[in-house]
Design an enzyme around this catalytic site. Sequence first.
Site, PDB file in Angstrom:
ATOM      1  N   TYR A 104       0.872  -1.175   0.000  1.00  0.00           N
ATOM      2  CA  TYR A 104       0.000   0.000   0.000  1.00  0.00           C
ATOM      3  C   TYR A 104       0.904   1.219   0.000  1.00  0.00           C
ATOM      4  CZ  TYR A 104      -3.498   3.438   1.431  1.00  0.00           C
ATOM      5  OH  TYR A 104      -4.309   4.552   1.496  1.00  0.00           O
ATOM      6  N   ASP A 145      -1.819  -1.252  -4.235  1.00  0.00           N
ATOM      7  CA  ASP A 145      -2.182   0.117  -4.592  1.00  0.00           C
ATOM      8  C   ASP A 145      -0.892   0.930  -4.607  1.00  0.00           C
ATOM      9  OD1 ASP A 145      -3.074   2.686  -4.806  1.00  0.00           O
ATOM     10  OD2 ASP A 145      -4.358   2.646  -3.030  1.00  0.00           O
TER      11      ASP A 145
END
Length: 260
Positions: A104, A145
């Site tokens: 992330y 992400d």
Amino acid sequence: MRIATWNVNSIKVRMEQVGDWLNKASPDVLCLQELKCESSQFPESYFKELGYHALIAGQKTYNGVAILSRHEAQDVVIGMPKFEDHQQRLIAATINDVRIISAYCPNGEAVTSDKYQYKLNWYRALTEYLKALLSGNDQLVILGDFNIAPQDKDVYDPEAYKEEVLCTDAERQAFQQLLSLGLVDAFRQRYPDDPGFTWWHYRMNAFKRKMGLRIDHALISNALLPRLQDCQVDTTPRGNERPSDHAPLFVDLSSSNPNS
């Protein structure tokens, strides 16, 4: 072997959506980001009933990453050993001889903010971390992400995002640095011209209007490229009631090198 990633934007809110998707897509591994809960609060038993073991690096309110796997995981590492960071953004494990990392990456907020500088520093550390990993293990996949749209084709309106966070030259150069280590953008390898959007803002009816960005990625090592069968975005969950603003992305690898 199907390896997937999904920024769920709160596992507590979307636990059942994730469970439904696991039953439909049946990945061997699912990397999760933005758990928004401490490790002790992660619904581990729920996923165990679905046949998945959970590796968790949670954090209250913000961040948090996990790896759900049908198979035994080895050598679990949380964070980047040489980068001191209180934010839980990285977890890695070896599954079926493949080193898998759920990432992330920082958003950066705005070009003028301290968070943007943190993002660039974090990416420099990630580059060094992956460089070291690849020197000892050529079977590697990092998914998650990335909070970077690598090219204009990855943005619904490139002019509107020009030199804005997610699309600045510095961020795109950081992404290219990762590829230069010997990694391949699996989706772009399979679909050079498809927008492949993975994120849509909650406002402006962005999803239905196809106003998206491709900021979730699956990067595979060059050694795994002969095993790459497909890489796709499943946009269906983005149409759920109370969805995550991201859609899951999955990469399919053959069980062995077809050229061997």
